[in-house]
Design a protein around this motif. Structure first.
Motif, PDB file in Angstrom:
ATOM      1  N   UNK A 119      52.487  -8.079  27.052  1.00 13.35           N
ATOM      2  CA  UNK A 119      51.382  -7.430  26.650  1.00 13.35           C
ATOM      3  C   UNK A 119      51.467  -7.817  24.707  1.00 13.35           C
ATOM      4  N   UNK A 120      52.089  -8.801  24.504  1.00 13.33           N
ATOM      5  CA  UNK A 120      51.699  -9.374  23.070  1.00 13.33           C
ATOM      6  C   UNK A 120      51.245 -10.489  22.379  1.00 13.33           C
ATOM      7  N   UNK A 121      50.866 -11.003  21.365  1.00 12.88           N
ATOM      8  CA  UNK A 121      49.915 -12.178  21.692  1.00 12.88           C
ATOM      9  C   UNK A 121      51.582 -12.814  20.880  1.00 12.88           C
ATOM     10  N   UNK A 122      51.575 -14.337  21.385  1.00 10.13           N
ATOM     11  CA  UNK A 122      52.537 -15.581  21.449  1.00 10.13           C
ATOM     12  C   UNK A 122      52.080 -16.413  20.573  1.00 10.13           C
ATOM     13  N   UNK A 123      52.853 -17.501  19.923  1.00 11.42           N
ATOM     14  CA  UNK A 123      52.320 -18.849  19.694  1.00 11.42           C
ATOM     15  C   UNK A 123      52.022 -19.385  20.699  1.00 11.42           C
ATOM     16  N   UNK A 124      50.490 -19.919  20.597  1.00 10.27           N
ATOM     17  CA  UNK A 124      50.675 -21.357  21.901  1.00 10.27           C
ATOM     18  C   UNK A 124      49.303 -20.069  22.651  1.00 10.27           C
ATOM     19  N   UNK A 125      49.044 -18.892  22.482  1.00 13.57           N
ATOM     20  CA  UNK A 125      47.957 -18.040  23.416  1.00 13.57           C
ATOM     21  C   UNK A 125      47.190 -18.119  23.081  1.00 13.57           C
ATOM     22  N   UNK A 126      45.570 -18.712  23.215  1.00 14.67           N
ATOM     23  CA  UNK A 126      44.595 -18.703  23.051  1.00 14.67           C
ATOM     24  C   UNK A 126      44.504 -17.473  22.478  1.00 14.67           C
ATOM     25  N   UNK A 127      43.931 -16.761  21.314  1.00 11.74           N
ATOM     26  CA  UNK A 127      43.380 -15.942  20.677  1.00 11.74           C
ATOM     27  C   UNK A 127      42.189 -15.691  20.151  1.00 11.74           C
ATOM     28  N   UNK A 128      41.364 -14.802  19.654  1.00 11.72           N
ATOM     29  CA  UNK A 128      40.591 -14.232  18.668  1.00 11.72           C
ATOM     30  C   UNK A 128      39.722 -13.410  18.719  1.00 11.72           C
ATOM     31  N   UNK A 129      38.970 -13.012  17.909  1.00 13.86           N
ATOM     32  CA  UNK A 129      38.095 -11.526  16.923  1.00 13.86           C
ATOM     33  C   UNK A 129      36.818 -11.351  17.417  1.00 13.86           C
ATOM     34  N   UNK A 130      36.542  -9.751  18.842  1.00 10.65           N
ATOM     35  CA  UNK A 130      35.494  -9.987  18.007  1.00 10.65           C
ATOM     36  C   UNK A 130      34.698  -9.540  17.207  1.00 10.65           C
ATOM     37  N   UNK A 131      33.359 -10.058  17.255  1.00 11.62           N
ATOM     38  CA  UNK A 131      32.281  -9.178  16.442  1.00 11.62           C
ATOM     39  C   UNK A 131      31.393  -8.352  16.042  1.00 11.62           C
ATOM     40  N   UNK A 132      30.654  -8.193  15.600  1.00 18.34           N
ATOM     41  CA  UNK A 132      29.888  -7.264  14.837  1.00 18.34           C
ATOM     42  C   UNK A 132      29.880  -6.279  16.217  1.00 18.34           C
ATOM     43  N   UNK A 133      29.069  -7.032  17.274  1.00 17.51           N
ATOM     44  CA  UNK A 133      28.885  -6.171  18.563  1.00 17.51           C
ATOM     45  C   UNK A 133      29.999  -6.041  19.752  1.00 17.51           C
ATOM     46  N   UNK A 134      30.748  -6.337  18.912  1.00 20.46           N
ATOM     47  CA  UNK A 134      31.929  -6.194  19.919  1.00 20.46           C
ATOM     48  C   UNK A 134      32.263  -7.533  20.997  1.00 20.46           C
ATOM     49  N   UNK A 135      31.364  -8.166  20.605  1.00 23.22           N
ATOM     50  CA  UNK A 135      31.883  -9.798  21.183  1.00 23.22           C
ATOM     51  C   UNK A 135      32.601 -10.105  20.827  1.00 23.22           C
ATOM     52  N   UNK A 136      33.839 -10.919  22.122  1.00 22.16           N
ATOM     53  CA  UNK A 136      34.561 -12.620  22.132  1.00 22.16           C
ATOM     54  C   UNK A 136      33.844 -13.983  22.423  1.00 22.16           C
ATOM     55  N   UNK A 137      34.645 -14.554  22.088  1.00 26.25           N
ATOM     56  CA  UNK A 137      34.415 -16.779  22.589  1.00 26.25           C
ATOM     57  C   UNK A 137      35.681 -16.449  22.913  1.00 26.25           C
ATOM     58  N   UNK A 138      36.164 -17.237  23.839  1.00 28.33           N
ATOM     59  CA  UNK A 138      38.136 -17.267  23.533  1.00 28.33           C
ATOM     60  C   UNK A 138      37.233 -18.772  24.243  1.00 28.33           C
ATOM     61  N   UNK A 139      37.678 -20.104  23.639  1.00 26.88           N
ATOM     62  CA  UNK A 139      37.555 -20.723  23.857  1.00 26.88           C
ATOM     63  C   UNK A 139      39.497 -21.799  24.318  1.00 26.88           C
ATOM     64  N   UNK A 140      39.301 -22.077  25.960  1.00 26.29           N
ATOM     65  CA  UNK A 140      40.313 -22.157  26.660  1.00 26.29           C
ATOM     66  C   UNK A 140      40.037 -23.847  26.976  1.00 26.29           C
ATOM     67  N   UNK A 141      41.185 -24.859  26.350  1.00 24.92           N
ATOM     68  CA  UNK A 141      41.825 -26.230  26.453  1.00 24.92           C
ATOM     69  C   UNK A 141      42.239 -26.329  28.319  1.00 24.92           C
ATOM     70  N   UNK A 142      41.493 -27.701  28.416  1.00 24.03           N
ATOM     71  CA  UNK A 142      41.740 -27.863  29.294  1.00 24.03           C
ATOM     72  C   UNK A 142      42.901 -27.854  30.632  1.00 24.03           C
ATOM     73  N   UNK A 143      43.938 -27.610  29.863  1.00 22.80           N
ATOM     74  CA  UNK A 143      45.492 -27.823  29.887  1.00 22.80           C
ATOM     75  C   UNK A 143      45.825 -26.097  30.347  1.00 22.80           C
TER      76      UNK A 143
END
Length: 219
Positions: A61-85
């Protein structure tokens, strides 16, 4: 969430994992995606701007280095890029949304008390055709399962992916949690994952706000 109801997904996954009376003690090798993928959806109480969204690979329940992360935009949308691995592992990890003081609920205004929301693991490949919404109701669903994992401090997406018995236990716990939450709140499974703001479901919206007050108090 625009997806097949969880109960059907879980039943299919159990079958794929050798559940339901299989005598095969081996665990099938997960399918490794061939290309990168973007996981998208909304953070919803009202739509929440400036919230941090990350894949919680080690279930802490906390962000750690190496975990994919992003921020929601003005409409509450998020886009989380997931590398193949990471895409296979992503099927077995919860998605966490940190809503800090200063984030904005587009219906209620600036957030004055921080809280978290969580989307349970999908147990199915992440695709760009789905919208993976995170709401107070998905959070309640995961919280009831999370308490069962508390005794196992070594739970990670890798450990779940590698251990058929652990996968089956987690999937079974999720099925039971769905049944409990559906019965308790008198909602359908689809409503738990849906964008209730877009659909104009004010009753679920009011329930979500009530749940958030509890999440803020316990955070």
């Amino acid at each position: 969430m625009n997806k097949t109801p969880l109960a059907i997904v879980l039943m299919a996954t159990l079958s794929a994992c050798g559940g339901g009376g299989s005598t095969d003690s081996g665990s099938p090798d997960p399918v490794v995606p061939s290309t990168a993928v973007t996981m998208t959806g909304k953070a919803i109480d009202g739509y929440i701007q400036a919230a941090s969204v990350y894949l919680d690979l080690n279930f802490n329940r906390q962000w750690d280095e190496g975990e994919p992360q992003t921020t929601t935009n003005e409409a509450g949308d998020y886009r989380l890029e997931l590398a193949k691995d990471l895409q296979t592992c992503a099927q077995y990890a919860p998605l966490v949304v940190d809503i800090p003081v200063g984030a904005v609920d587009l219906e209620l205004g600036p957030v004055t008390e921080a809280y978290q929301m969580v989307l349970p693991p999908t147990f199915a490949p992440i695709t760009q055709d789905e919208a993976y919404h995170v709401t107070p109701l998905t959070t309640v669903l995961w919280s009831s399962v999370e308490s069962e994992l508390a005794a196992d401090s070594q739970t990670t997406c890798q450990s779940v992916m590698a251990n058929q018995q652990k996968r089956e236990q987690l999937i079974t716990a999720m099925k039971q949690a769905v049944s409990r939450v559906v019965a308790h709140y008198n909602l359908s499974e689809q409503q738990m994952y849906a964008d209730f703001v877009a659909s104009g479901d004010s009753e679920t919206g009011t329930l979500a706000q009530e749940i958030v007050r509890g999440l803020q108090q316990s955070f």
